[in-house]
Design an enzyme around this catalytic site. Structure first.
Site: not given
Ligand code: PLP
Length: 401
Positions: A120, A197, A200, A223, A359
């Site tokens: 992401h 990370d 998800q 999430k 993203c």
């Molecule tokens: N990492 C992953 C795999 C994600 O799916 C997301 C959000 O879609 C993020 C990081 C970033 O999360 P946030 O926008 O809540 O900071």
């Protein structure tokens, strides 16, 4: 066979959305909230808001106690050794930025940071920009045909110059668990720091950060059925001690005069300014709610729904599923149909799914696609939601083809 969700009524927004004619299948972007969270937010605001760690008065003491109780609950949820290893940020994105600034001093020109091809933007751009600032090499681990990080390639790309490995636990586009144990052990054998990370991954199943053995693990509350504006950074004690402070202000300082300062260690030293107090308390209540559910039943329900979704898509002609999704979501494209046109027709029929690059622009580009449709599931979804989705999909495709 119908698959009702026993937990649907715990999420009042689902019924409200249904009254608005909406079927919510964009859960990887954000989730609806349980009544237990709404009650906790209401309780906090109705009984008196106060700042934390500052005031000696009763409302301040109550807020601080509730805030720190939540930190313990989150530590317990992740099986962290102690609650001081949990740092609150404003989201997974800000936790990853904290790391990219807080670890900058560990890197010298020519060092390597390793990420993967499926990250992401939140786990790409902070490292990409750090690489620019410090003249580092950003190494991208390729994927195999199933959308998993290729371990053979990783073994040759992770090496003595690797300072840090940062990878997703579960891809937000491909819906597959990544081979973390093998990757983390490769990085550790070269003395590199490891960042997972979990944005998800944390939503599906329970994860034990100590067993995983990463240095840092990040996720976003929103999430995981929790409130917005709150992220969690877990760190091993030795790894947290290596972080430099990156944001400066109230409560993160031990002593200061006009020209010099001494800062607190983690967690408070990395929580400059007033934190999202209600959200922290709310996430604690959300975890209490989630912990009260039959965990095996949730996992089984999500798996059954995912099979239904995947089978339904695979049965339809001209649909290409991206990767080999294992759970939680499926991204797909339709031959000869632009994802934006399809998304438009689904939206018109009240189906809330995500379209575009999710993203993860470089990943979509590497797949030769301008974008894809993503259907993502939560524990409150049921087979009726999927029936409505498929019926809308069939209608849309009839129009578009
Ligand atoms: N990492 C992953 C795999 C994600 O799916 C997301 C959000 O879609 C993020 C990081 C970033 O999360 P946030 O926008 O809540 O900071």
């Amino acid at each position: 066979m119908p698959l009702p969700s026993p937990w649907r009524a715990d999420f009042p927004a689902i019924a409200a959305l249904q009254r608005q004619g909406q079927t919510y299948l964009d859960n990887a972007a954000t989730t609806q909230k349980p009544q237990a969270l709404l009650d906790a937010l209401n309780h906090y605001y109705v009984n008196g808001a106060a700042n934390v760690h500052r005031a000696q008065h009763l409302p301040g003491a109550n807020a601080t106690q509730a805030f720190e109780n939540s930190r313990s609950k989150i530590a317990h949820w992740l099986n962290a050794g102690e609650s001081a290893q949990i740092v609150f940020t404003h989201g997974a994105t800000s936790a990853l930025n904290l790391l990219a600034y807080g670890l900058e001093h560990e890197c010298v020109a020519g060092d390597e940071i390793v990420i993967s091809a499926l990250e992401h933007h939140a786990n790409l751009l902070p490292w990409q920009q750090l690489a620019h600032r410090r003249d580092l090499k950003l190494i991208i681990l390729p994927l195999d045909a199933n959308g998993l990080i290729d371990l053979e390639a990783a073994a040759s790309l992770i090496g003595p110059r690797t300072r840090l490995l940062a990878v997703s636990q579960l891809s937000n586009v491909l819906g597959a668990w990544q081979p973390l144990p093998a990757l983390l052990s490769m990085a550790k054998s070269h003395g590199a720091l490891t960042v997972v990370d979990g944005a998800q991954g944390v939503v599906h199943g329970r994860h034990d950060v100590q067993a995983l053995g990463c240095d840092f693990y990040v996720f976003s509350s929103h999430k995981l059925y929790g409130p917005e504006g709150l992220g969690v950074l877990y760190g091993r004690n030795e790894a947290l001690a290596r972080l430099h402070h990156w944001q400066f202000g109230g409560e993160m300082v031990l002593t200061t005069d006009y020209h010099t300062a001494k800062f607190r260690p983690a967690p408070l030293g990395f929580e400059a300014g007033t934190p999202p107090i209600a959200s922290v308390i709310g996430l604690g209540a959300t975890l209490d709610y989630l912990a009260s559910l039959d965990h095996a039943a949730v996992v089984a329900h999500e798996a059954a729904l995912h099979r239904l979704l995947l089978d339904g898509l695979n049965r339809r002609e001209g649909i290409r599923v991206l990767g080999a999704p294992q759970l939680a979501l499926v991204s797909f494209v339709v031959e000869g149909v632009h994802n934006a046109d399809l998304a438009h027709l689904l939206t018109e029929q009240g189906i809330a799914v995500r379209a575009g690059h999710h993203c993860a622009m470089p990943l979509l580009k590497s797949l030769g696609l301008p974008g894809a449709i993503r259907v993502s599931l939560a524990l409150y979804n049921d087979s009726d939601d999927l029936e409505r989705f498929f019926s809308a999909l069939d209608q849309a495709l009839e129009l578009l083809r």
